[in-house]
Design a protein around this motif. Structure first.
Motif, mmCIF file in Angstrom:
data_model
loop_
_atom_site.group_PDB
_atom_site.id
_atom_site.type_symbol
_atom_site.label_atom_id
_atom_site.label_comp_id
_atom_site.label_asym_id
_atom_site.label_seq_id
_atom_site.Cartn_x
_atom_site.Cartn_y
_atom_site.Cartn_z
ATOM 1 N N ASP A 177 0.821 -1.223 0.000
ATOM 2 C CA ASP A 177 0.000 0.000 0.000
ATOM 3 C C ASP A 177 0.852 1.269 0.000
ATOM 4 O OD1 ASP A 177 0.947 0.141 2.586
ATOM 5 O OD2 ASP A 177 -1.017 0.170 3.563
ATOM 6 N N GLY A 178 2.171 1.121 -0.194
ATOM 7 C CA GLY A 178 3.030 2.282 -0.332
ATOM 8 C C GLY A 178 3.364 2.991 0.955
ATOM 9 N N ALA A 179 3.122 2.346 2.104
ATOM 10 C CA ALA A 179 3.426 2.956 3.398
ATOM 11 C C ALA A 179 4.032 1.906 4.318
ATOM 12 C CB ALA A 179 2.172 3.551 4.030
ATOM 13 N N VAL A 180 4.864 2.363 5.257
ATOM 14 C CA VAL A 180 5.416 1.500 6.292
ATOM 15 C C VAL A 180 4.697 1.836 7.588
ATOM 16 C CG1 VAL A 180 7.516 0.815 7.516
ATOM 17 C CG2 VAL A 180 7.623 1.449 5.102
ATOM 18 N N ARG A 181 4.129 0.814 8.233
ATOM 19 C CA ARG A 181 3.260 1.028 9.399
ATOM 20 C C ARG A 181 3.752 0.198 10.581
ATOM 21 N NH1 ARG A 181 -0.844 3.674 6.907
ATOM 22 N NH2 ARG A 181 -1.285 3.137 4.730
ATOM 23 N N PRO A 182 4.879 0.549 11.188
ATOM 24 C CA PRO A 182 5.423 -0.274 12.271
ATOM 25 C C PRO A 182 4.457 -0.407 13.443
ATOM 26 C CG PRO A 182 7.030 1.337 11.517
ATOM 27 C CD PRO A 182 5.730 1.703 10.895
ATOM 28 N N PHE A 183 4.314 -1.641 13.918
ATOM 29 C CA PHE A 183 3.544 -1.975 15.114
ATOM 30 C C PHE A 183 2.050 -1.693 14.974
ATOM 31 C CE2 PHE A 183 7.836 -0.579 16.501
ATOM 32 C CZ PHE A 183 8.321 -1.833 16.861
ATOM 33 N N SER A 184 1.595 -1.382 13.769
ATOM 34 C CA SER A 184 0.191 -1.044 13.537
ATOM 35 C C SER A 184 -0.575 -2.242 12.995
ATOM 36 C CB SER A 184 0.095 0.108 12.529
ATOM 37 O OG SER A 184 -1.248 0.349 12.149
ATOM 38 N N LEU A 185 -1.812 -2.349 13.392
ATOM 39 C CA LEU A 185 -2.697 -3.302 12.740
ATOM 40 C C LEU A 185 -2.805 -2.925 11.262
ATOM 41 C CD1 LEU A 185 -4.251 -5.661 14.096
ATOM 42 C CD2 LEU A 185 -6.309 -4.247 13.923
ATOM 43 N N GLY A 267 7.974 -2.947 9.954
ATOM 44 C CA GLY A 267 6.605 -3.036 9.463
ATOM 45 C C GLY A 267 6.185 -4.432 9.058
ATOM 46 N N SER A 268 7.002 -5.439 9.376
ATOM 47 C CA SER A 268 6.612 -6.812 9.066
ATOM 48 C C SER A 268 5.731 -7.357 10.185
ATOM 49 C CB SER A 268 7.845 -7.706 8.885
ATOM 50 O OG SER A 268 8.437 -8.012 10.122
ATOM 51 N N LYS A 269 4.833 -8.267 9.841
ATOM 52 C CA LYS A 269 3.892 -8.779 10.845
ATOM 53 C C LYS A 269 4.610 -9.521 11.957
ATOM 54 C CE LYS A 269 0.049 -9.006 7.584
ATOM 55 N NZ LYS A 269 -0.938 -9.848 6.852
ATOM 56 N N LEU A 270 5.505 -10.452 11.600
ATOM 57 C CA LEU A 270 6.176 -11.258 12.612
ATOM 58 C C LEU A 270 7.298 -10.487 13.298
ATOM 59 C CD1 LEU A 270 6.400 -14.704 10.771
ATOM 60 C CD2 LEU A 270 4.725 -13.961 12.477
ATOM 61 N N GLY A 271 8.039 -9.704 12.535
ATOM 62 C CA GLY A 271 9.159 -8.968 13.107
ATOM 63 C C GLY A 271 8.728 -7.976 14.167
ATOM 64 N N ASP A 272 7.653 -7.236 13.907
ATOM 65 C CA ASP A 272 7.195 -6.255 14.881
ATOM 66 C C ASP A 272 6.657 -6.925 16.140
ATOM 67 O OD1 ASP A 272 7.893 -4.459 12.952
ATOM 68 O OD2 ASP A 272 5.908 -3.557 12.720
ATOM 69 N N LEU A 273 5.988 -8.058 15.990
ATOM 70 C CA LEU A 273 5.505 -8.793 17.162
ATOM 71 C C LEU A 273 6.665 -9.251 18.035
ATOM 72 C CD1 LEU A 273 2.681 -10.978 15.557
ATOM 73 C CD2 LEU A 273 2.355 -9.135 17.236
ATOM 74 N N VAL A 323 7.667 10.750 15.528
ATOM 75 C CA VAL A 323 6.456 9.938 15.521
ATOM 76 C C VAL A 323 6.703 8.611 14.808
ATOM 77 C CG1 VAL A 323 4.941 11.946 15.530
ATOM 78 C CG2 VAL A 323 5.588 10.906 13.357
ATOM 79 N N ASN A 324 5.882 7.652 15.169
ATOM 80 C CA ASN A 324 5.835 6.353 14.501
ATOM 81 C C ASN A 324 4.824 6.491 13.372
ATOM 82 O OD1 ASN A 324 6.670 3.395 14.856
ATOM 83 N ND2 ASN A 324 4.446 3.230 14.731
ATOM 84 N N ALA A 325 5.311 6.937 12.214
ATOM 85 C CA ALA A 325 4.414 7.290 11.106
ATOM 86 C C ALA A 325 3.716 6.052 10.547
ATOM 87 C CB ALA A 325 5.189 7.994 10.006
ATOM 88 N N GLY A 326 2.627 6.281 9.835
ATOM 89 C CA GLY A 326 1.900 5.211 9.167
ATOM 90 C C GLY A 326 0.952 4.430 10.036
ATOM 91 N N TRP A 327 0.940 4.702 11.332
ATOM 92 C CA TRP A 327 0.129 3.933 12.278
ATOM 93 C C TRP A 327 -1.353 4.149 12.015
ATOM 94 C CZ3 TRP A 327 -3.354 4.436 16.327
ATOM 95 C CH2 TRP A 327 -3.401 3.387 17.259
ATOM 96 N N GLN A 328 -2.112 3.049 12.013
ATOM 97 C CA GLN A 328 -3.554 3.128 11.750
ATOM 98 C C GLN A 328 -4.415 2.733 12.939
ATOM 99 O OE1 GLN A 328 -3.611 0.576 8.171
ATOM 100 N NE2 GLN A 328 -4.171 2.378 6.994
ATOM 101 N N ALA A 329 -4.056 1.623 13.592
ATOM 102 C CA ALA A 329 -4.863 1.115 14.697
ATOM 103 C C ALA A 329 -3.989 0.224 15.567
ATOM 104 C CB ALA A 329 -6.056 0.309 14.164
ATOM 105 N N PRO A 330 -4.317 0.088 16.855
ATOM 106 C CA PRO A 330 -3.472 -0.707 17.751
ATOM 107 C C PRO A 330 -3.506 -2.191 17.409
ATOM 108 C CG PRO A 330 -5.463 0.035 18.883
ATOM 109 C CD PRO A 330 -5.439 0.736 17.568
ATOM 110 N N ASP A 331 -2.349 -2.808 17.495
ATOM 111 C CA ASP A 331 -2.219 -4.256 17.389
ATOM 112 C C ASP A 331 -2.103 -4.782 18.813
ATOM 113 O OD1 ASP A 331 -1.352 -6.898 17.193
ATOM 114 O OD2 ASP A 331 -0.088 -6.501 15.446
ATOM 115 N N PRO A 332 -3.012 -5.645 19.265
ATOM 116 C CA PRO A 332 -2.944 -6.151 20.639
ATOM 117 C C PRO A 332 -1.622 -6.840 20.961
ATOM 118 C CG PRO A 332 -5.049 -6.710 19.630
ATOM 119 C CD PRO A 332 -4.189 -6.159 18.542
ATOM 120 N N GLY A 333 -0.929 -7.326 19.931
ATOM 121 C CA GLY A 333 0.352 -7.978 20.152
ATOM 122 C C GLY A 333 1.522 -7.026 20.294
#
Length: 372
Positions: A177-185, A267-273, A323-333
């Protein structure tokens, strides 16, 4: 005091950052990088220097045109003061060793050779994936702290090019989607970015002799390897947590002294977790403020750690946390104290900042930075 702290105590001599040179998607110089990161506006644009029609994404954080990496490295070495002579005639800066992190392909050798020819420096090349530059910094810091060197030069460079772009795209590692969203759902992966960086590390006597001024201090460093999987991190983040504990032990500091974490956060699913799990293990009562500046300047592979060290020095000197740019919503993990919406004031000195990096094969590094 733990056995680790006894074995790995504070450095015998301070390791000071005496100069920094940078080229990034935000332009030339540390000030441009710091301003761009604190503005919180991602530098990702359409890639123009090569075709991307066959890829899932066409975005990266690139500077204008198609610069040559050797040119960029020579420029940042000069900007950092690495090529200037010593004010002390007894300490000539000639034929110095350069610890240089480069992407581990057929181009690394020719780039290092050209830099050596143009600067008179003796390169030792590091190609250990995304922790290469942090490994070089750790080696340089150890040389200075132990008294074996007065000054060590560290450089790193990566410019976005078609080969690695295609490889990471084929592995579905690049964000669609053209964005990096670390730790974001909803995060979809990383995006690549340009970086050429040089850092001069010095002892206090060496800095004083030349009349220099320290930009920061490398208070601690550590690297670990858990060898959990060829490309997946240990889900509990055990290797990264050990690296953080090692850096704190070397600095003689407690976790409570850390006022900011510049996370690996690709911004990877497993790496950020995994990274969130590591930080929660180190800071069980709650993490300090966390952000990943890859969310604005992209992932520069072997050069990432040195770029992020420069960022961390810059924001500490500015007294503001990005700021932690690209963040959209909290990831419970990922229950972290993320810096969102706007930069936060940095805690007053002597708060410390951590900058973290992780690589394939379970390699992890932690650098602990103190403002000066």
């Amino acid at each position: 005091m733990t056995a680790t702290a006894l074995r790995n105590g504070p450095p015998r001599r301070a390791v000071l950052v005496g100069g920094i040179g940078v080229r990034s998607a935000f332009g030339a110089g540390l000030a441009a990088l710091t301003d761009g990161v604190l503005a919180g506006r991602p530098a990702f644009t359409r890639v123009e220097r090569f075709g991307t029609s066959a890829q899932r994404t066409d975005r990266a954080a690139t500077g204008p045109g198609s610069p040559r990496l050797a040119d960029q490295l020579v420029a940042v070495l000069a900007e950092a003061g690495a090529l200037s002579g010593s004010a002390d005639p007894e300490v000539p800066y000639r034929n110095e060793e350069l610890l240089i992190a480069l992407h581990g392909d057929r181009r690394a050798g020719p780039v290092a050779a050209e830099v050596a020819e143009r600067t008179g420096l003796r390169p030792r090349v590091y190609t250990g994936a995304c922790v290469a530059a942090a490994t070089a910094v750790a080696d340089a810091a150890a040389l200075i702290a132990s008294g074996r060197r007065e000054r060590v030069l560290v450089a790193a460079g990566y410019l976005v090019e078609p080969d690695t772009f295609a490889v990471f795209d084929a592995g579905r590692a690049l964000s669609g989607d053209g964005a990096v969203r670390p730790f974001s759902l909803g995060r979809q992966g990383m995006l690549l970015g340009d970086a050429a960086v040089a850092v001069v590390l010095e002892s206090e006597p060496a800095l004083r002799r030349r009349g220099g001024r320290a930009l920061a201090r490398i208070a601690g460093w550590a690297r670990t390897g858990d060898a959990y999987h060829v490309c997946r991190p240990h889900p509990d983040g055990t290797g990264l947590a050990r690296a953080v504990h090692g850096a704190l032990a070397r600095a003689g500091a407690e976790p409570a002294a850390v006022g900011y974490v510049n996370a690996n956060g690709a911004g990877s699913k497993l790496g950020d977790l995994a990274e969130a799990a590591a930080l929660r293990a180190v800071f069980p009562a709650g993490t300090p403020p966390v952000s990943s500046t890859k969310s604005v300047h992209g992932h520069a592979l072997e050069a990432s750690a040195l770029l992020e060290l420069a960022v961390t020095v810059g924001v500490l000197r500015a007294g503001s946390l990005p700021v932690n740019a690209g963040w959209q919503a909290p990831d419970p993990g990922c229950p972290l104290d993320l810096v969102l919406d706007r930069p936060r004031p940095a805690a007053p000195a002597p708060a410390l900042a951590l900058t973290l990096n992780a690589a394939f094969g379970g390699a992890d590094t932690a650098l602990l930075v103190a403002a000066e």
